[in-house]
Design an enzyme around this catalytic site. Structure first.
Site, PDB file in Angstrom:
ATOM      1  N   CYS A 169      14.616 -29.838   4.072  1.00 44.62           N
ATOM      2  CA  CYS A 169      14.088 -28.779   3.359  1.00 44.62           C
ATOM      3  C   CYS A 169      15.221 -28.919   2.013  1.00 44.62           C
ATOM      4  O   CYS A 169      14.562 -28.648   0.982  1.00 44.62           O
ATOM      5  CB  CYS A 169      14.370 -27.354   3.914  1.00 44.62           C
TER       6      CYS A 169
ATOM      7  N   ARG B  43      26.871 -23.660   5.913  1.00 50.78           N
ATOM      8  CA  ARG B  43      25.949 -22.539   6.636  1.00 50.78           C
ATOM      9  C   ARG B  43      26.446 -21.127   6.322  1.00 50.78           C
ATOM     10  O   ARG B  43      27.723 -21.032   6.826  1.00 50.78           O
ATOM     11  CB  ARG B  43      25.838 -22.779   8.179  1.00 50.78           C
TER      12      ARG B  43
END
Length: 481
Positions: free
Chosen positions: A289, A370
């Protein structure tokens, strides 16, 4: 009459026009395989308000709102033509007509602009192409939603089966429920029923067989009437040619991986290098992605300014690979609680650039953090350019790329001053340029690129599958390369 009354009357008039557009858009899609777009956004199966909002969005890009009164005549003109399968952008038709000084009527101009899709020039409607999903996780279910949504005419991609490991009692019902409801992406648009006796999920009339298997070797797809299918592996369990070749079973013609491929597996970013896929290639990857988010704007910048070096820092939503609470994980840091921490980790996106953009010789480095959000990430792309420029020039260039270039389905553009990550859930673009955050100083540029790492990426996957299946129809008016 007050100003408020004038505004309300204007809104009601536009609502009425948008209502009149819906049956025309639907009929073109069902009967002729024509997808009506507005600045690369599909208007198929959209509500009145969605159509009006899509028109208004053009203001962020082009500087002024596009009115339905402006686009309706072009849509009406399309209904009078002998159209073949295609995608037609009525926003682009309106914009190019405005710039045309030949004095043509809307009907004449439209006929000329879409001539490649009419009469003797039109391509034949393709036979439906079977698709199989191997795995039914976050990406698998979103790809399923997209395939079902795009099955309108019955002549495109047809989702025939999903392969999963058995999950015990009520497995089929639970999987159907996860397709029907999603905590991030909302309700499925349509109806879903379960046929447990025949192990089928029926979604908007599409019969999807759920096949239970522990490995690819257990499945003969021809036993389910599946022929010449494209299998989309969204498990990520196998990423090299040897592992993915296990899927080339009876009934399967090609395998598409929804993760970065290893070794000699081609990594494809639609819009950038999909035209390099060899017709006889049976195994390919849609990269990651993040790769899909950074490669299109990187190409746009390199084509215009030249890129000497770059670094990408991705601030990425947490994924299923991380732990909900602290627990053992084979990777460093990923064992720590995803919803409670920012977690430094690695990204392969920078090294994957070379596969998608082999002409770019500049070194690109990358790292990732993250963060505790369930979806939508941002990539911060810092570039050393081949020449000096200004912020205004860069934004004008990227705005134009998002509107009129071959990358307009991959690159979006926003000037919204209060935009945050949640605003981009459901974006169908691979990357959204945040104009307000862009920084340029001489030959240094920093781009902030939002991306829905689930849905936007799934759209890119489907575009690749459409391309290799032969059901990616041409878009009109044509954009110059």
């Amino acid at each position: 009459m007050t100003l408020n009354d004038d505004s309300f009357t204007n809104w009601k008039n536009r609502e009425e026009i948008a209502e009149s557009m819906i049956p025309m858009i639907g009929k073109l899609h069902r009967e002729r395989d024509v997808t009506v777009l507005l600045h690369s956004r599909s208007l198929v199966n959209k509500s009145v308000v969605s159509i009006l909002k899509t028109h208004r969005f053009a203001r962020q890009i082009a500087g002024e709102e596009l009115s339905v009164t402006e686009t309706l005549p072009f849509l009406e003109a399309l209904t009078t033509l002998d159209l073949g399968p295609s995608q037609i952008d009525i926003g682009m038709l309106a914009a190019t007509y405005r710039a045309d000084d030949r004095g043509l009527s809307v009907v004449e101009f439209t006929a000329e602009a879409v001539a490649g899709a009419t009469g003797a020039n039109k391509i034949d409607r393709r036979e439906p192409r079977d698709v199989v999903l191997y795995g039914f996780g976050r990406i698998g279910r979103l790809v399923a939603r997209l395939l079902i949504e795009k099955s309108g005419s019955g002549n495109g991609l047809r989702l025939r089966a999903v392969v999963v490991r058995g999950g015990g009692e009520q497995d089929l019902v639970k999987r159907a429920s996860l397709l029907r409801r999603d905590s991030v992406h909302g309700q499925f648009q349509g109806t879903i029923t379960v046929d447990e006796a025949n192990s089928k999920i029926i979604a908007n009339g599409n019969e999807i067989t759920v096949i239970y298997a522990n490995s690819p070797a257990e499945v003969d797809y021809t036993a389910y009437g599946i022929r010449d299918a494209i299998l989309i592996d969204n498990t990520g369990k196998w990423r090299d040619r040897e592992g993915l070749s296990q899927h080339l079973r009876p009934g399967i013609d090609k395998v598409v991986l929804t993760a970065p491929g290893k070794g000699d597996v081609p990594n494809i970013v639609h819009g950038v290098n999909h035209d390099t896929i060899k017709p006889d290639e049976q195994i390919l990857s849609c990269a990651s992605c993040t790769t899909n988010a950074i490669v299109p704007p990187l190409k746009a910048m390199h084509d215009e300014y030249g890129v000497l070096r770059g670094h990408v820092e991705t601030v990425h939503s947490f994924t299923n690979d991380q732990n909900l609470l602290d627990n053992y994980h084979k990777a460093d840091r990923r064992g720590r609680s995803a919803p409670l921490n920012m977690v430094i980790t690695e990204t392969g996106a920078a090294s994957a650039v070379a596969k998608a953009l082999p002409d770019l010789k500049a070194p690109i480095t990358g790292s990732s953090i993250r963060v505790p959000v369930p979806d939508v990430s941002i990539a911060i792309l810092s570039l050393r350019l081949g020449r000096e420029t200004t912020r205004e020039e860069v934004l004008d260039h990227l705005r134009e790329v998002s509107l009129t270039s071959p990358l307009k389905r991959q690159i979006d553009f926003t000037t919204a001053p209060d935009a945050v990550s949640m605003d981009f859930i459901g974006s169908r673009h691979a990357s959204i340029i945040d104009a307000g955050a862009t920084k340029v100083d001489g030959d240094n540029a920093i781009l902030y690129l939002w991306y829905d790492n689930e849905f936007g990426y799934s759209c890119q996957v489907v575009r690749v599958v459409q391309h290799v299946s032969g059901v990616e129809y041409p878009t009109y008016p044509a954009t110059s390369v």
